[in-house]
Design a protein around this motif. Structure first.
Motif, PDB file in Angstrom:
ATOM      1  N   GLY A 173       4.656  48.580 -52.099  1.00  0.00           N
ATOM      2  CA  GLY A 173       3.460  47.818 -52.468  1.00  0.00           C
ATOM      3  C   GLY A 173       3.852  46.536 -53.179  1.00  0.00           C
ATOM      4  N   PHE A 174       3.033  45.499 -53.044  1.00  0.00           N
ATOM      5  CA  PHE A 174       3.313  44.229 -53.708  1.00  0.00           C
ATOM      6  C   PHE A 174       2.314  44.006 -54.830  1.00  0.00           C
ATOM      7  N   ARG A 175       2.760  43.259 -55.863  1.00  0.00           N
ATOM      8  CA  ARG A 175       1.907  42.990 -57.008  1.00  0.00           C
ATOM      9  C   ARG A 175       0.874  41.931 -56.640  1.00  0.00           C
ATOM     10  N   THR A 176      -0.350  42.178 -57.109  1.00  0.00           N
ATOM     11  CA  THR A 176      -1.411  41.205 -56.872  1.00  0.00           C
ATOM     12  C   THR A 176      -1.040  39.850 -57.470  1.00  0.00           C
ATOM     13  N   ALA A 177      -0.331  39.867 -58.604  1.00  0.00           N
ATOM     14  CA  ALA A 177       0.085  38.609 -59.235  1.00  0.00           C
ATOM     15  C   ALA A 177       0.993  37.806 -58.311  1.00  0.00           C
ATOM     16  N   ASP A 178       1.867  38.497 -57.546  1.00  0.00           N
ATOM     17  CA  ASP A 178       2.751  37.791 -56.612  1.00  0.00           C
ATOM     18  C   ASP A 178       1.962  37.218 -55.435  1.00  0.00           C
ATOM     19  N   ILE A 179       0.954  37.980 -54.985  1.00  0.00           N
ATOM     20  CA  ILE A 179       0.121  37.484 -53.886  1.00  0.00           C
ATOM     21  C   ILE A 179      -0.655  36.252 -54.355  1.00  0.00           C
ATOM     22  N   GLU A 180      -1.105  36.291 -55.597  1.00  0.00           N
ATOM     23  CA  GLU A 180      -1.818  35.132 -56.137  1.00  0.00           C
ATOM     24  C   GLU A 180      -0.875  33.924 -56.257  1.00  0.00           C
ATOM     25  N   ALA A 181       0.374  34.195 -56.619  1.00  0.00           N
ATOM     26  CA  ALA A 181       1.356  33.091 -56.718  1.00  0.00           C
ATOM     27  C   ALA A 181       1.548  32.431 -55.346  1.00  0.00           C
ATOM     28  N   ILE A 182       1.527  33.217 -54.275  1.00  0.00           N
ATOM     29  CA  ILE A 182       1.614  32.634 -52.927  1.00  0.00           C
ATOM     30  C   ILE A 182       0.379  31.780 -52.661  1.00  0.00           C
ATOM     31  N   LEU A 183      -0.796  32.348 -52.980  1.00  0.00           N
ATOM     32  CA  LEU A 183      -2.062  31.656 -52.670  1.00  0.00           C
ATOM     33  C   LEU A 183      -2.172  30.307 -53.368  1.00  0.00           C
ATOM     34  N   ARG A 184      -1.590  30.216 -54.572  1.00  0.00           N
ATOM     35  CA  ARG A 184      -1.690  28.953 -55.313  1.00  0.00           C
ATOM     36  C   ARG A 184      -0.923  27.823 -54.640  1.00  0.00           C
ATOM     37  N   ARG A 185       0.098  28.180 -53.826  1.00  0.00           N
ATOM     38  CA  ARG A 185       0.966  27.127 -53.271  1.00  0.00           C
ATOM     39  C   ARG A 185       0.990  27.052 -51.757  1.00  0.00           C
ATOM     40  N   PHE A 186       0.646  28.127 -51.074  1.00  0.00           N
ATOM     41  CA  PHE A 186       0.726  28.153 -49.604  1.00  0.00           C
ATOM     42  C   PHE A 186      -0.448  27.362 -49.011  1.00  0.00           C
ATOM     43  N   HIS A 187      -0.170  26.553 -47.973  1.00  0.00           N
ATOM     44  CA  HIS A 187      -1.217  25.685 -47.416  1.00  0.00           C
ATOM     45  C   HIS A 187      -1.994  26.325 -46.272  1.00  0.00           C
ATOM     46  N   GLY A 188      -1.498  27.436 -45.728  1.00  0.00           N
ATOM     47  CA  GLY A 188      -2.186  28.071 -44.599  1.00  0.00           C
ATOM     48  C   GLY A 188      -3.138  29.165 -45.051  1.00  0.00           C
ATOM     49  N   LEU A 189      -3.637  29.931 -44.065  1.00  0.00           N
ATOM     50  CA  LEU A 189      -4.476  31.096 -44.359  1.00  0.00           C
ATOM     51  C   LEU A 189      -3.546  32.291 -44.597  1.00  0.00           C
ATOM     52  N   LEU A 190      -3.704  32.949 -45.738  1.00  0.00           N
ATOM     53  CA  LEU A 190      -2.898  34.142 -46.023  1.00  0.00           C
ATOM     54  C   LEU A 190      -3.713  35.381 -45.665  1.00  0.00           C
ATOM     55  N   VAL A 191      -3.256  36.094 -44.641  1.00  0.00           N
ATOM     56  CA  VAL A 191      -3.919  37.335 -44.227  1.00  0.00           C
ATOM     57  C   VAL A 191      -3.163  38.488 -44.876  1.00  0.00           C
ATOM     58  N   VAL A 192      -3.826  39.223 -45.747  1.00  0.00           N
ATOM     59  CA  VAL A 192      -3.190  40.383 -46.351  1.00  0.00           C
ATOM     60  C   VAL A 192      -3.723  41.622 -45.629  1.00  0.00           C
ATOM     61  N   ASP A 193      -2.835  42.245 -44.865  1.00  0.00           N
ATOM     62  CA  ASP A 193      -3.183  43.435 -44.083  1.00  0.00           C
ATOM     63  C   ASP A 193      -3.111  44.639 -45.023  1.00  0.00           C
ATOM     64  N   GLU A 194      -4.290  45.047 -45.505  1.00  0.00           N
ATOM     65  CA  GLU A 194      -4.361  46.141 -46.480  1.00  0.00           C
ATOM     66  C   GLU A 194      -4.759  47.465 -45.828  1.00  0.00           C
ATOM     67  N   THR A 195      -4.167  47.722 -44.674  1.00  0.00           N
ATOM     68  CA  THR A 195      -4.417  48.985 -43.973  1.00  0.00           C
ATOM     69  C   THR A 195      -4.226  50.193 -44.894  1.00  0.00           C
ATOM     70  N   TYR A 196      -3.232  50.113 -45.796  1.00  0.00           N
ATOM     71  CA  TYR A 196      -2.893  51.275 -46.630  1.00  0.00           C
ATOM     72  C   TYR A 196      -3.381  51.145 -48.068  1.00  0.00           C
ATOM     73  N   ALA A 197      -4.310  50.224 -48.324  1.00  0.00           N
ATOM     74  CA  ALA A 197      -4.749  49.948 -49.700  1.00  0.00           C
ATOM     75  C   ALA A 197      -5.308  51.184 -50.403  1.00  0.00           C
ATOM     76  N   ALA A 198      -5.928  52.092 -49.662  1.00  0.00           N
ATOM     77  CA  ALA A 198      -6.541  53.266 -50.304  1.00  0.00           C
ATOM     78  C   ALA A 198      -5.506  54.120 -51.023  1.00  0.00           C
ATOM     79  N   PHE A 199      -4.241  54.028 -50.580  1.00  0.00           N
ATOM     80  CA  PHE A 199      -3.185  54.868 -51.162  1.00  0.00           C
ATOM     81  C   PHE A 199      -2.350  54.101 -52.191  1.00  0.00           C
ATOM     82  N   ALA A 200      -2.749  52.862 -52.503  1.00  0.00           N
ATOM     83  CA  ALA A 200      -1.932  51.969 -53.326  1.00  0.00           C
ATOM     84  C   ALA A 200      -2.464  51.869 -54.751  1.00  0.00           C
TER      85      ALA A 200
END
Ligand SMILES: *Cc1c(COP(=O)(O)O)cnc(C)c1O
Length: 372
Positions: A173-200
């Motif tokens: 699993g990845f930290r939400t803080a790290d995903i947010e760090a990507i979102l602050r700088r990445f210029h494209g659309l970030l698709v987070v495939d949370e197929t397994y989120a229920a178990f995370a």
């Protein structure tokens, strides 16, 4: 005069990138009974009884409703998913499984001049979808630590980047803080495939209000025991949802799938108990493999375990993993081996089954250790 070699003629007519395409390899779905199926991360438990009731109701006495097309927008289901996540219905898209949603995202954002990015390893469907579109692919390798390459993703020139979180096939699993760090700088659309989120432990849905370039993909296939029904969804800004609505099939989700999914979402207590049970089995088996067998097993935030089998002589590696795969297969236990990537080839991915299935698996692992 019929052509003497019709096959090569058709190959010449087809688009070159389609003729050269390697199709996605789905996990085996054996037709005959008697298999312990731990290879495609389906739930070992049946869906809520309310799903079966809803399907019976939808079919009715004589199936007359099946004459009629389904609601093209899956409107009632959109409303229910929106309520579940505290969003507006215009921030929800319903697909024929998460795979349909992923395919439509590629269709909207990826082309020969518009790259789609993904990590290796991750869900092996992404490169296939990009190939269908003749799109450009950017792949970023994990190292053995499986730490999220935040800087590399943020700096990539991809128009759309697919991040599986928790990752597959590793379960990390990845930290939400790290995903947010990507979102602050990445210029494209970030698709987070949370197929397994229920178990995370965490998920990124809370980032949607502040981040217009985030799209979250979920499915009812795994946590809601409905892989055979085909319902997945996207959560994103209305602008993104509007694009998906433009390119989707008119009737992309069947009448039965809409009715069944609505009923499933109406029984959250049933699913919370199932998820608790699967996580308890997962964590118990993880402990057994790491301490009793001494196998390196990734800490899992999904409904599967990614483990590096070690034979009696203490050896690990692709041949050892393949050997165990074959041993289990011969005993009608199906697991998954991803032999084509160095970070996955010495591991097996094993779905969390019932406690009974995991016991049979454990007995067979111990038999293999004696035999190998
Ligand atoms: C299983 C899986 C999917 C596919 O989900 P469906 O809703 O059944 O199409 C998508 N992404 C990942 C990472 C998966 O493991």
């Amino acid at each position: 005069m019929p052509s003497r070699n019709p096959k090569s003629k058709i190959q010449d007519l087809a688009l070159p990138h389609v003729a050269a395409l390697h199709a996605y390899t789905p996990g085996l779905q054996p037709g005959e009974p008697g298999w312990i199926k731990l290879n495609t991360n389906e739930s070992p438990y049946p869906p809520s009884p309310r799903v079966v009731e809803a399907l019976r109701r939808e079919i009715g006495e004589d199936g007359a409703s099946l004459r009629l097309y389904p609601n093209p927008a899956s409107a009632a289901l959109r409303e229910a998913v929106a309520r579940l996540h505290g969003l507006g219905a215009d921030q929800v898209f319903i697909g024929n499984g998460a795979d349909d949603v992923l395919n439509l995202l590629v269709r909207c954002f990826c082309a020969p001049a518009s790259a789609a990015g993904f990590t290796l390893p991750s869900y092996s469907l992404y490169p296939v979808l990009v190939g269908i579109q003749d799109g450009r692919a950017v792949s970023l390798d994990f190292d053995r630590s499986m730490k999220l390459p935040v800087d590399a993703i943020a700096a990539s020139a991809a128009k759309v980047f697919f991040l599986t979180s928790p990752n597959a096939p590793t379960g990390v699993g990845f930290r939400t803080a790290d995903i947010e760090a990507i979102l602050r700088r990445f210029h494209g659309l970030l698709v987070v495939d949370e197929t397994y989120a229920a178990f995370a432990e965490e998920n990124a849905a809370g980032l949607l209000p502040q981040h217009p370039t985030l799209c979250i993909v979920r499915t009812l296939s795994k946590s809601h025991c409905l892989a055979g029904m085909r319902v997945g969804y996207a959560l994103a800004r209305p602008e993104v949802i509007g694009l998906l609505d433009r390119v989707k099939d008119s009737y992309n989700v069947s009448r039965l799938a809409q009715a069944g999914a609505l009923a499933a979402l109406g029984d959250p207590d049933y699913y919370a108990a199932l998820v608790r049970k699967i996580k308890a089995t997962r964590d118990r088996v993880h402990g057994q493999w790491t301490t009793k067998l001494g196998w390196f097993t990734q800490p899992s935030q999904a409904n599967f375990l990614f483990t590096e089998p070690r034979d009696r002589a203490g050896r690990t590696g692709p041949e050892v993993a393949r050997g165990l795969y074959d041993f289990l297969y011969a005993r009608k236990i199906l697991v998954r081996h991803f032999g084509s990537h160095a970070l996955t080839s010495s591991f097996l991915r094993i779905s969390v089954g019932t406690d009974g299935a995991m016991l049979v698996l454990q007995e067979n692992l111990e038999a293999w250790l004696k035999h190998a």
